[in-house]
Scaffold this active site. Structure first.
Site, PDB file in Angstrom:
ATOM      1  N   ASP A 121    -115.084 -32.859  59.208  1.00 31.13           N
ATOM      2  CA  ASP A 121    -114.174 -32.389  58.148  1.00 31.13           C
ATOM      3  C   ASP A 121    -114.778 -31.036  57.543  1.00 31.13           C
ATOM      4  O   ASP A 121    -114.110 -30.261  56.762  1.00 31.13           O
ATOM      5  CB  ASP A 121    -114.141 -33.353  57.032  1.00 31.13           C
TER       6      ASP A 121
ATOM      7  N   GLU B 225    -121.464 -34.342  70.755  1.00 26.78           N
ATOM      8  CA  GLU B 225    -121.997 -32.991  70.444  1.00 26.78           C
ATOM      9  C   GLU B 225    -123.119 -32.734  71.447  1.00 26.78           C
ATOM     10  O   GLU B 225    -123.091 -31.478  71.851  1.00 26.78           O
ATOM     11  CB  GLU B 225    -122.390 -32.928  69.076  1.00 26.78           C
TER      12      GLU B 225
ATOM     13  N   HIS C 242    -121.326 -37.529  52.208  1.00 26.85           N
ATOM     14  CA  HIS C 242    -121.715 -37.938  53.400  1.00 26.85           C
ATOM     15  C   HIS C 242    -122.152 -37.023  54.344  1.00 26.85           C
ATOM     16  O   HIS C 242    -122.053 -35.725  54.268  1.00 26.85           O
ATOM     17  CB  HIS C 242    -120.231 -38.474  53.974  1.00 26.85           C
ATOM     18  N   HIS C 243    -122.973 -37.472  55.493  1.00 24.95           N
ATOM     19  CA  HIS C 243    -123.602 -36.496  56.468  1.00 24.95           C
ATOM     20  C   HIS C 243    -124.844 -35.883  55.847  1.00 24.95           C
ATOM     21  O   HIS C 243    -125.317 -34.962  56.456  1.00 24.95           O
ATOM     22  CB  HIS C 243    -122.630 -35.401  57.057  1.00 24.95           C
TER      23      HIS C 243
ATOM     24  N   GLY D 160    -135.471 -29.811  81.339  1.00 26.68           N
ATOM     25  CA  GLY D 160    -135.348 -31.013  82.217  1.00 26.68           C
ATOM     26  C   GLY D 160    -134.846 -32.064  81.438  1.00 26.68           C
ATOM     27  O   GLY D 160    -135.374 -33.234  81.484  1.00 26.68           O
TER      28      GLY D 160
ATOM     29  N   ASP E 224    -127.473 -40.864  90.202  1.00 23.88           N
ATOM     30  CA  ASP E 224    -126.749 -41.854  89.594  1.00 23.88           C
ATOM     31  C   ASP E 224    -127.594 -42.157  88.223  1.00 23.88           C
ATOM     32  O   ASP E 224    -126.690 -42.428  86.987  1.00 23.88           O
ATOM     33  CB  ASP E 224    -126.757 -43.174  90.307  1.00 23.88           C
TER      34      ASP E 224
ATOM     35  N   ASN F  15    -129.077 -43.860  94.681  1.00 20.98           N
ATOM     36  CA  ASN F  15    -130.143 -44.128  95.210  1.00 20.98           C
ATOM     37  C   ASN F  15    -131.032 -45.177  94.048  1.00 20.98           C
ATOM     38  O   ASN F  15    -132.228 -45.363  94.105  1.00 20.98           O
ATOM     39  CB  ASN F  15    -131.028 -43.018  95.369  1.00 20.98           C
TER      40      ASN F  15
ATOM     41  N   GLY G 222    -131.322 -45.469  90.648  1.00 22.37           N
ATOM     42  CA  GLY G 222    -132.319 -45.305  89.598  1.00 22.37           C
ATOM     43  C   GLY G 222    -132.816 -43.910  89.293  1.00 22.37           C
ATOM     44  O   GLY G 222    -132.436 -43.002  89.982  1.00 22.37           O
TER      45      GLY G 222
ATOM     46  N   GLU H 270    -138.829 -40.255  88.158  1.00 22.28           N
ATOM     47  CA  GLU H 270    -139.756 -41.063  87.382  1.00 22.28           C
ATOM     48  C   GLU H 270    -140.557 -42.146  88.304  1.00 22.28           C
ATOM     49  O   GLU H 270    -141.685 -42.175  88.111  1.00 22.28           O
ATOM     50  CB  GLU H 270    -139.082 -41.703  86.280  1.00 22.28           C
TER      51      GLU H 270
END
Length: 567
Positions: A37, A59, A122-123, A415, A446, A473, A475, A479
């Site tokens: 708004d 966003e 608001h916000h 990253g 994925d 693959n 996951g 990591e």
């Protein structure tokens, strides 16, 4: 709505129109963001000046897309609403800041009256502080403007847009709702913005060039290393002129992938310390002078800080300074230095460098990382846009040879997982806005895709020419190799990935599931697949515990760094 008019204005124009006309002038044609708004009235002015509203799904994705748009177009714009909207975009803006990407972030804010009276709106945080979010953004913006004083607004807009371009980093503009239609002087729109970067002081520039030439002419085996900021600060023409003049062997960093024509006889490959191919590492590390252009020596960009080069043999050229061995020259930018070097250098042509042959490895029908990335070299075409996600794709693409004109789009320093999906949308839209018939090819894992999959709907909405290779693959592979190979927190839920386009409004999107090398080969040579005009989605199966060689090496170094104890 009543619009206050100053009788002294010769060419009155609404603030929103002024701002958007300037965006159009500097080359932006599409504006990413979401309505709220506090920005709605301003958004009404976009079509009046010829700008397209993109309309992303959130966003964060819009910020990622603005990042990708800027990397192809040169600069981009993002509009969010106060508080909830701008904070959602902050991660994407931070990534653009860290990687030197110019994004104009425009935030529709409560009216100046509401702010002055500290209303419980608001916000907000409910404490009457309307500067708190701008203060957060100040840490990831190279300039800011609060458009609350009509007499200063035009000057503020022109200043921040110039700064955004010259410094190649995000800027923040707060546009209060009651200023959106406030009229200001528009006469200055008749004068185009000056986007030229400040020239070096001639005597200082000449001195630095003299010093650089001294070492360059004395070197027996120099090499050039091109990094990310050579791209971001738009000196690739100067870089190629220097390469053409000297024929010095040239290498790129992972963040510099695509900066140099890889068909050039002087091109040698990707250098990233221990992550490099052995022949590449040997030549760079045995050089008696390394001329680095636009370096960003982050961990993943340097193979975990595994460079084996000496500062005594180093010359680093940057957008704000230059360093020759251990001497730094502030305020001397690389563009002028590169031009003078090209004009004055006098070297005997070195022996022609043979680029390392990149060959697919292994046999059988399983699609391994070692097989896939070299194979993609033959699939790519001249002038493609190649977007790679943080993870296996960012490291695997080092093994892919780019044809002439291919633009690599990566986010190795920041990253942020999922960034590439939005970035691909923005990059493809930028190419379309520029009237260029370029394929955009996205390689994404994925796990990463699940974070930002909604942006596929924006690709469909704007009929963008994108081919998505989703690496299935199971996951978060990068990591896994850093820590927790079999840990539950690196697993994800299996989606029906090829159904995603239909769910998001694209029932006619071409989709493929590829599980074997034979199926991949058939797809990559298919004429219709290679020349498709819209969105294509490929689910590509790879082993769960497989990764590119460079990723394994860098992940091992990262794990050791993470485990270091304070003495």
């Amino acid at each position: 709505m009543l619009v206050r008019r100053d009788k002294l204005l010769t060419k009155p124009v609404a603030v929103s129109e002024y701002l958007f006309r300037r965006l159009y002038e500097i080359g932006i044609r599409s504006v990413h963001g979401l309505p709220g708004d506090f920005n709605l009235v301003a958004l009404d002015y976009l079509p009046k000046v010829g700008l397209r509203w993109v309309g992303s799904v959130n966003e964060l994705n819009a910020a990622y897309a603005a990042d990708g748009y800027a990397r192809i177009n040169g600069i981009s714009a993002l509009v969010t609403t106060f508080g909830v909207g701008e904070l959602s975009a902050l991660n994407g803006i931070a990534g653009a800041f860290s990687e030197h990407v110019p994004v104009v972030h425009i935030v529709g804010a409560p009216s100046t009256t509401s702010q002055r009276n500290g209303l419980l709106l608001h916000h907000t945080l409910g404490n009457g502080d309307f500067n708190v979010f701008a203060d957060m953004s100040s840490q990831i913006s190279c300039d800011m403007a609060r458009l609350d004083k009509p007499a200063d607004i035009a000057d503020q807009i022109d200043r921040v847009l110039r700064t955004c371009w010259v410094r190649s980093r995000p800027v923040y503009i707060m546009l209060p709702s009651d200023m959106a239609e406030r009229e200001i002087e528009g006469a200055r729109l008749d004068t185009p913005l000056d986007l030229s970067e400040p020239a070096n002081e001639p005597e200082r520039e000449k001195y630095v060039v003299d010093v650089v030439l001294k070492y360059l002419h004395a070197a027996k085996s120099p090499v050039i290393l091109v990094d990310a900021c050579a791209i971001r600060h738009r000196v690739l023409n100067e870089v190629h002129d220097l390469i053409e003049k000297t024929q010095i062997p040239v290498f790129v960093t992972p963040m510099g992938k695509g900066a140099v024509n890889e068909d050039h006889p002087a091109y040698g490959g990707v250098y990233a310390g221990l992550g490099s191919e052995p022949a590449v590492a040997a030549q760079v590390e045995s050089a008696d002078l390394v001329l680095t252009i636009g370096a960003l020596k982050s961990d993943f960009n340097t193979g975990g800080f595994s460079y084996r080069t000496s500062q005594l043999e180093a010359i680093d050229l940057h957008s704000t300074h230059c360093t020759v061995r251990y001497s730094e020259y502030p305020g001397v930018s690389m563009r002028g230095i590169l031009r003078q070097l090209t004009e004055r250098v006098n070297l005997s042509p070195p022996a022609r460098l043979r680029s390392p042959e990149i060959a697919s490895s292994g046999e059988g029908e399983i699609i391994t990382q070692a097989f896939f990335w070299p194979r993609i070299s033959d699939y790519l075409k001249q002038d493609d846009i190649v977007v790679t996600e943080t993870g296996t794709a960012n490291f695997g693409i080092w093994e892919t040879k780019f044809p002439r004109g291919v633009t690599g789009v990566t986010q190795i320093l920041w990253g942020s997982i999922g960034w590439s999906v939005g970035a691909a949308q923005g990059a493809a839209l930028a190419a379309k806005d520029m009237g260029l018939d370029r394929r955009t090819i996205l390689f994404v894992g994925d796990g990463s895709f699940q974070l930002t999959a909604q942006e596929v709907t924006t690709m469909i909405r704007h009929n963008l020419k994108i081919t998505i290779f989703l690496i299935y693959n199971e996951g978060f592979t990068i990591e896994r190799f850093i820590h927790g190979m079999d840990a539950e927190y690196n697993d994800i839920t299996r989606w029906q990935y090829t159904e995603v386009p239909a769910v998001f409004g694209g029932p006619k999107v071409r989709k493929f599931v590829v599980k074997t090398r034979s199926e991949l080969e058939n797809l990559l040579v298919d004429n219709e697949f290679n020349n498709a005009g819209g969105l294509q989605f490929v689910e590509l199966w790879m082993p769960k515990k497989d990764a590119p060689r460079a990723l394994k090496i860098t992940a091992e170094i990262a794990a050791k760094n993470n485990a270091k104890m304070i003495d």
